[in-house]
Design an enzyme around this catalytic site. Structure first.
Site, PDB file in Angstrom:
ATOM      1  N   HIS A 124     106.989  83.123  67.694  1.00  0.00           N
ATOM      2  CA  HIS A 124     105.705  82.787  67.048  1.00  0.00           C
ATOM      3  C   HIS A 124     104.508  83.028  67.983  1.00  0.00           C
ATOM      4  CE1 HIS A 124     106.581  78.450  68.600  1.00  0.00           C
ATOM      5  NE2 HIS A 124     105.899  79.128  69.500  1.00  0.00           N
TER       6      HIS A 124
ATOM      7  N   HIS B 234     101.479  73.095  69.756  1.00  0.00           N
ATOM      8  CA  HIS B 234     101.197  73.386  71.172  1.00  0.00           C
ATOM      9  C   HIS B 234      99.984  72.580  71.630  1.00  0.00           C
ATOM     10  CE1 HIS B 234     103.494  76.812  69.604  1.00  0.00           C
ATOM     11  NE2 HIS B 234     103.863  77.084  70.829  1.00  0.00           N
TER      12      HIS B 234
ATOM     13  N   HIS C  23     110.641  83.344  77.615  1.00  0.00           N
ATOM     14  CA  HIS C  23     109.287  83.461  78.170  1.00  0.00           C
ATOM     15  C   HIS C  23     108.956  82.268  79.052  1.00  0.00           C
ATOM     16  CE1 HIS C  23     108.434  81.298  74.344  1.00  0.00           C
ATOM     17  NE2 HIS C  23     107.154  81.161  74.620  1.00  0.00           N
TER      18      HIS C  23
ATOM     19  N   GLU D  19     111.970  76.562  73.551  1.00  0.00           N
ATOM     20  CA  GLU D  19     111.599  76.576  72.125  1.00  0.00           C
ATOM     21  C   GLU D  19     112.779  76.982  71.239  1.00  0.00           C
ATOM     22  OE1 GLU D  19     106.805  77.614  72.301  1.00  0.00           O
ATOM     23  OE2 GLU D  19     108.179  79.218  71.773  1.00  0.00           O
TER      24      GLU D  19
HETATM   25  C1  DHB Z   1     102.831  82.789  74.343  1.00  0.00           C
HETATM   26  C2  DHB Z   1     103.998  82.551  73.635  1.00  0.00           C
HETATM   27  C3  DHB Z   1     104.175  81.340  72.965  1.00  0.00           C
HETATM   28  O1  DHB Z   1     105.307  81.006  72.270  1.00  0.00           O
HETATM   29  C4  DHB Z   1     103.203  80.402  72.980  1.00  0.00           C
HETATM   30  O2  DHB Z   1     103.394  79.300  72.250  1.00  0.00           O
HETATM   31  C5  DHB Z   1     102.029  80.624  73.708  1.00  0.00           C
HETATM   32  C6  DHB Z   1     101.861  81.831  74.378  1.00  0.00           C
HETATM   33  C7  DHB Z   1     102.613  84.093  75.043  1.00  0.00           C
HETATM   34  O3  DHB Z   1     103.550  84.877  75.225  1.00  0.00           O
HETATM   35  O4  DHB Z   1     101.487  84.375  75.401  1.00  0.00           O
HETATM   36 FE    FE Z   2     105.266  78.609  71.448  1.00  0.00          FE
END
Ligand code: DHB
Ligand code: FE
Length: 288
Positions: free
Chosen positions: A12, A59, A197, A244
């Site tokens: 997302h 978030h 990530h 996540e």
């Molecule tokens: C990014 C990815 C995410 O899932 C998020 O919630 C905020 C930032 C990103 O890759 O920038």
């Molecule tokens: Fe996220």
């Protein structure tokens, strides 16, 4: 009765929403990412559920460090796109299904999951980006999403976060809840977030293709084993925000095979790197 017919899984990433809203989806960086959802858009248009139970994480938008519910279900009629610092995304509001949400809350709480009931909140990119990726047709603020959405927010931002096992069990309870709702509704469960990530610290930018794909294999074929992956493995292997992914286990736990039925059909699978700082993963599983 209501029934769960399919589950959808997708990252997302907020930059996806920004790319769409700024008309960049045909640029060379973005095109391969959006092509991965072409099938999904036609699949969803053909299936057209009545309700999507959309598992995502807030978030620090609707909630903050002042108030951190582990599992929060949206009970309201309407949820507006949140202002995440640069104005709300120009996408339609989400219309909920208060009667089904109330039934799910009653049933799931009686199955020993202590949900937080949310009558009013705005929804951030965790919820709106999956809708943008999956839905065909106009998506301006004056358009409408083609189904009702029950937002379900999971705390994966501030420790302690729920285990994959707890999420998987919650998905099973959710299936029992939906199947006892006395109205003929087609319901899909979507799990969002991930894949690997990490947004901060010395390991920022971490991507782990091998781990992501092995985890997806296991989610499909042996979700009970996948649910036993401890949180520290997500953090080590998939980065701090890789956690996540436990939200995908709520959707997977709601599928028929986990309740003793047939294995789901993998209708679509996609993986793409990079997208912002993130590996994007996407799956569609159909109950057969
Ligand atoms: C990014 C990815 C995410 O899932 C998020 O919630 C905020 C930032 C990103 O890759 O920038
Ligand atoms: Fe996220």
């Amino acid at each position: 009765m209501a029934r769960i017919t399919a589950s959808v899984y997708t990252s997302h990433v907020p930059a996806i929403g920004a790319a769409l809203d700024q008309g960049k989806s045909d640029e060379p960086y973005w095109r391969p990412l959006f092509r991965g959802y072409d099938f999904s858009k036609s699949w969803l248009a053909e299936r057209r559920p009545d309700v999507v139970f959309l598992v995502y994480n807030d978030h620090a938008t609707a909630f903050s460090l002042d108030l951190i519910p582990t599992f929060a279900i949206g009970m309201g009629e309407r949820f507006d796109p949140a202002d995440e610092g640069w104005g709300p995304r120009p996408v339609p509001p989400v219309f909920g299904h208060p009667a089904l949400a109330a039934h799910i809350a009653q049933s799931v709480i009686q199955q020993d999951f202590d949900l937080t009931l949310v009558n009013r909140m705005d929804v951030d990119h965790g919820l709106t980006v999956p809708l943008s990726l999956m839905c065909a047709g106009p998506q301006g603020a004056d358009a409408a999403w083609p189904f009702k959405v029950i937002p379900f927010a999971v705390n994966v931002v501030q420790y302690p976060v729920p285990s994959g096992r707890r999420c998987f069990q919650l998905g099973q309870a959710l299936r029992r809840a939906v199947e006892t709702f006395d109205e003929d509704l087609d319901v899909q469960v979507w799990g969002t977030g991930g894949m690997s990530h990490q947004l901060q610290g010395p390991r920022a930018g971490l991507i782990n293709r091998e781990w992501d794909n092995a985890w997806m294999d296991r989610l499909i074929a042996d979700p009970a084993a996948c649910s036993r992956v401890p949180h520290i493995d997500y953090v080590r292997e998939a980065g701090s925000e890789g956690i996540e992914l436990v939200m995908w286990l709520i959707a997977r736990g709601a599928m028929a095979d986990v309740a003793g039925g047939a294995a789901p059909k993998v209708a679509h699978r996609f993986y793409h790197v990079p997208c912002s700082n993130t590996a994007v993963g996407h799956l569609i599983l159909e109950d057969t």
